[in-house]
Each structure stands twice: as C-alpha cells, then as structure tokens.
Design an enzyme around this catalytic site. Structure first.
Site, PDB file in Angstrom:
ATOM      1  N   SER A 128       0.867  -1.188   0.000  1.00 48.57           N
ATOM      2  CA  SER A 128       0.000   0.000   0.000  1.00 48.57           C
ATOM      3  C   SER A 128       0.900   1.233   0.000  1.00 48.57           C
ATOM      4  O   SER A 128       2.087   1.147   0.357  1.00 48.57           O
ATOM      5  CB  SER A 128      -0.835  -0.009   1.281  1.00 48.57           C
ATOM      6  OG  SER A 128      -1.386   1.271   1.553  1.00 48.57           O
ATOM      7  N   TYR A 140      -1.942  -0.849  10.455  1.00 46.52           N
ATOM      8  CA  TYR A 140      -1.914  -1.014   8.995  1.00 46.52           C
ATOM      9  C   TYR A 140      -0.584  -0.520   8.430  1.00 46.52           C
ATOM     10  O   TYR A 140       0.081  -1.210   7.641  1.00 46.52           O
ATOM     11  CB  TYR A 140      -3.094  -0.253   8.384  1.00 46.52           C
ATOM     12  CG  TYR A 140      -3.329  -0.554   6.917  1.00 46.52           C
ATOM     13  CD1 TYR A 140      -4.060  -1.676   6.537  1.00 46.52           C
ATOM     14  CD2 TYR A 140      -2.822   0.268   5.921  1.00 46.52           C
ATOM     15  CE1 TYR A 140      -4.287  -1.961   5.192  1.00 46.52           C
ATOM     16  CE2 TYR A 140      -3.037  -0.002   4.583  1.00 46.52           C
ATOM     17  CZ  TYR A 140      -3.769  -1.118   4.209  1.00 46.52           C
ATOM     18  OH  TYR A 140      -3.980  -1.393   2.878  1.00 46.52           O
TER      19      TYR A 140
HETATM   20  N1  LIG Z   1      -8.899  -1.028  -1.006  1.00 41.07           N
HETATM   21  C1  LIG Z   1      -7.868  -0.206  -0.888  1.00 41.07           C
HETATM   22  O1  LIG Z   1      -8.026   1.016  -0.902  1.00 41.07           O
HETATM   23  C2  LIG Z   1      -6.462  -0.738  -0.742  1.00 41.07           C
HETATM   24  C3  LIG Z   1      -5.377   0.125  -0.929  1.00 41.07           C
HETATM   25  C4  LIG Z   1      -4.079  -0.344  -0.802  1.00 41.07           C
HETATM   26  C5  LIG Z   1      -3.879  -1.663  -0.482  1.00 41.07           C
HETATM   27  N2  LIG Z   1      -4.930  -2.507  -0.296  1.00 41.07           N
HETATM   28  C6  LIG Z   1      -4.650  -3.892   0.066  1.00 41.07           C
HETATM   29  O2  LIG Z   1      -5.183  -4.747  -0.918  1.00 41.07           O
HETATM   30  C7  LIG Z   1      -5.406  -6.035  -0.353  1.00 41.07           C
HETATM   31  C8  LIG Z   1      -6.778  -6.516  -0.786  1.00 41.07           C
HETATM   32  O3  LIG Z   1      -7.763  -5.676  -0.238  1.00 41.07           O
HETATM   33  P1  LIG Z   1      -9.103  -5.229  -0.986  1.00 41.07           P
HETATM   34  O4  LIG Z   1      -9.071  -3.775  -1.118  1.00 41.07           O
HETATM   35  O5  LIG Z   1      -9.309  -6.062  -2.192  1.00 41.07           O
HETATM   36  O6  LIG Z   1     -10.174  -5.520   0.185  1.00 41.07           O
HETATM   37  P2  LIG Z   1     -11.212  -6.704   0.391  1.00 41.07           P
HETATM   38  O7  LIG Z   1     -11.717  -6.564   1.771  1.00 41.07           O
HETATM   39  O8  LIG Z   1     -12.188  -6.685  -0.736  1.00 41.07           O
HETATM   40  O9  LIG Z   1     -10.348  -8.037   0.259  1.00 41.07           O
HETATM   41  C9  LIG Z   1      -9.551  -8.529   1.292  1.00 41.07           C
HETATM   42  C10 LIG Z   1      -9.767 -10.032   1.410  1.00 41.07           C
HETATM   43  O10 LIG Z   1      -8.909 -10.518   2.452  1.00 41.07           O
HETATM   44  C11 LIG Z   1      -9.636 -11.476   3.188  1.00 41.07           C
HETATM   45  N3  LIG Z   1      -9.158 -11.631   4.555  1.00 41.07           N
HETATM   46  C12 LIG Z   1      -9.165 -10.709   5.565  1.00 41.07           C
HETATM   47  N4  LIG Z   1      -8.765 -11.276   6.710  1.00 41.07           N
HETATM   48  C13 LIG Z   1      -8.497 -12.584   6.425  1.00 41.07           C
HETATM   49  C14 LIG Z   1      -8.062 -13.676   7.215  1.00 41.07           C
HETATM   50  N5  LIG Z   1      -7.863 -13.584   8.544  1.00 41.07           N
HETATM   51  N6  LIG Z   1      -7.876 -14.866   6.604  1.00 41.07           N
HETATM   52  C15 LIG Z   1      -8.118 -14.998   5.272  1.00 41.07           C
HETATM   53  N7  LIG Z   1      -8.540 -14.010   4.489  1.00 41.07           N
HETATM   54  C16 LIG Z   1      -8.731 -12.814   5.067  1.00 41.07           C
HETATM   55  C17 LIG Z   1     -11.053 -10.913   3.206  1.00 41.07           C
HETATM   56  O11 LIG Z   1     -12.008 -11.924   3.547  1.00 41.07           O
HETATM   57  C18 LIG Z   1     -11.213 -10.365   1.802  1.00 41.07           C
HETATM   58  O12 LIG Z   1     -11.775 -11.304   0.905  1.00 41.07           O
HETATM   59  C19 LIG Z   1      -5.228  -5.855   1.158  1.00 41.07           C
HETATM   60  O13 LIG Z   1      -3.965  -6.357   1.544  1.00 41.07           O
HETATM   61  C20 LIG Z   1      -5.296  -4.359   1.344  1.00 41.07           C
HETATM   62  O14 LIG Z   1      -4.580  -3.926   2.472  1.00 41.07           O
HETATM   63  C21 LIG Z   1      -6.223  -2.082  -0.424  1.00 41.07           C
END
Ligand SMILES: NC(=O)c1ccc[n+]([C@@H]2O[C@H](COP(=O)([O-])OP(=O)(O)OC[C@H]3O[C@@H](n4cnc5c(N)ncnc54)[C@H](O)[C@@H]3O)[C@@H](O)[C@H]2O)c1
Length: 256
Positions: free
Chosen positions: A135, A148
């Site tokens: 991120s 985070y």
């Molecule tokens: N959405 C944003 O703005 C953003 C920005 C930068 C980075 N990210 C990163 O991208 C990645 C994906 O996030 P996203 O935005 O697609 O969100 P999201 O919530 O749609 O997806 C995250 C997934 O991780 C799974 N997860 C969470 N805890 C878990 C656990 N204990 N065991 C197994 N699975 C678990 C969730 O069930 C979910 O399906 C993350 O690492 C997040 O930090 C997201």
C-alpha cells in the site's frame, strides 16, 4: 500477457473479494491452476463457483496454525500472491492488542510463512513469482492507521528480504519477489470504511472520499482490475529483472 503466461499453479490469498477476486478472474481466463484462499464463507464459495478450474481453500490467516495448513499447496505453487488484508481506523491509544495482532498476522506473518513455504519449490523448479499487495502506507503514515502502516512497511521489508534470498537460491533462475502498492482502491472494504467514517463523524461519504483522495494528484479511486493488471505484469515470464521492487499505483501521491 498470454505469450508470457504458460499455465501455472497460482495461490491467491484474500481471493474472495476486491483485488484478489479481480486477479483470480483474470488468472482463470489465462488457464491457471488456481487455489483461492480466504475465510470460510459464501464469498469464497461464490468466487470458486465463478472461476472454472479454481479450488477454494478456507483458511483464517490470522491463525498461524491455520496458515501452516497451506504449506503443502504453496510448496507446489509457481506464483504466490499475498493479498489478504484488512484495516482498522483508530488512534494508537485505543488500539487493542488483539487488533494489532490480527493485522500484523494477516498482512505480515502470513506472507512470511507462505513465502517460507513457497521459495524452496520455486528455486528447485527455476521459476517463481511472489507478489505482495502492500500500500502507499508501506511508505508513509497517516493518523489512525498504526497497525496497517506498520504491517505494510514490514511487508515491503519482507519483499526486499525475500528478493535477496530468492536470487541467492536461484541465481540463474527466474524467481522474483515484488510488491504492488496502491493508494485507495474501490472495494467492499473501502466502501465500508467510507460509510463508517462518514457516520462516525457526521459528514457525507463524498466528503470522506475527498479527504482520502486529498493527497492524490489524480482524484479518482483505482479499480481492482487495474491493480490486478499490475500484479499480472510482475508475474510475466520475461519480467525476471524486476525483483525487490514496489510497483506503486498511487495517482502521483508519493511524488508530492
Ligand atoms: N482497497 C484499498 O483502498 C487498498 C489500498 C491499498 C492496499 N490494499 C490492500 O489490498 C489487499 C486486498 O484488499 P481489498 O481492497 O481487495 O479488500 P477486500 O476486503 O475486498 O479483500 C480482502 C480479502 O482478504 C480477506 N481476509 C481478511 N482477513 C483474512 C483472514 N484472517 N484470513 C483470510 N482471508 C482474510 C477478506 O475476507 C477479503 O476477501 C489488502 O492487503 C489491502 O490492504 C487495499
């Protein structure tokens, strides 16, 4: 991508929604043997149902014992994408031990344990790709995000350390470890955060979104598909020279 994408065994964590789901759908069309890792539940089952040839693996990545259950399948993977993650928006003085632990385990310890399980097989076979979804908060900090920010900074450290060891284990091989570092991506998690912040502070969702994008030069959310394309790029067979890097999708944020 197709020319540089022979059918491969791929493990994606957090595959049931957002970036992980967008990536898994693309991998499905490329004919990958896909293992979708996420928490037990309807979202994981739906993802597996929608992607032909994919296998769902329910696993709680906040539990080290549960992470170990993936050792074998990850040991056979050509590509590992450490994508699962979650956020919590509270100041340090009221951040509970359990939340700190959960975020650090899912977003740093699990990627470490899965990297440990994946590298030997990749080195033996002379090909491997590990991509960690970090991120912009792997580079900078912001209020109410201590766990985070700490986890993502750590994940970029693990990316570099992993790249060094991968190259040592397969100096003539094609084995890389990289990260993608997006700013705000449109996802269920983000929508929830916008809603909660708006309600907690008595402002509109649009206002919270404007604040989130305040530092970004380009004022729009990134689509999960766009992050998925960046991950696929790093996984191309001819991208062996890119390792230990972050491909940062931040709309110019970190340039200011
Ligand atoms: N959405 C944003 O703005 C953003 C920005 C930068 C980075 N990210 C990163 O991208 C990645 C994906 O996030 P996203 O935005 O697609 O969100 P999201 O919530 O749609 O997806 C995250 C997934 O991780 C799974 N997860 C969470 N805890 C878990 C656990 N204990 N065991 C197994 N699975 C678990 C969730 O069930 C979910 O399906 C993350 O690492 C997040 O930090 C997201």
């Amino acid at each position: 991508v197709e020319d540089n994408w022979p059918a491969r065994t791929v493990v994606v964590t957090g595959a049931a929604s957002g970036i992980g789901l967008a990536l898994s759908k693309k991998l499905g069309t490329l004919g990958a043997q896909l293992v979708l890792v996420d928490l037990e539940g309807p979202a994981l089952r739906a993802a597996a149902g929608a992607i032909p040839g994919s296998i769902p693996r329910a696993c709680d990545l906040s539990q080290p014992n549960s992470i170990h259950s993936l050792d074998e399948v990850v040991g056979e993977a050509d590509v590992l994408v450490n994508n699962a993650g979650l956020g919590v928006l509270v100041p340090i003085d009221v951040l509970p031990d359990e939340k700190w632990q959960e975020l650090l385990t899912v977003m740093l310890t699990a990627p470490f344990m899965l990297t440990r399980a994946a590298l030997p097989g990749m080195a033996r076979r002379g090909f491997g790709r590990i991509v960690n979804v970090a991120s912009v908060y792997g580079f900078i900090a912001a209020r109410r995000r201590a766990a985070y920010v700490s986890a993502k900074h750590g994940l970029l450290g693990l990316t570099r350390a992993g790249a060094v060891e991968a190259a040592a284990a397969a100096p003539d091989g094609n084995l890389t470890v990289n990260a993608v570092s997006p700013s705000y991506v449109r996802s269920g998690a983000l929508e929830r955060m916008l809603r909660e912040q708006a309600a907690a502070r008595g402002v509109s969702k649009e206002e919270v979104k404007r604040e989130f994008l305040a530092r970004s030069l380009i004022k729009r959310l990134i689509e999960p598909d766009e992050v998925a394309e960046a991950i696929l790029f790093l996984c191309r067979e001819d991208m062996w020279a890119i390792t230990g890097q972050s491909l940062t999708l931040d709309g110019g944020w970190l340039s200011t």
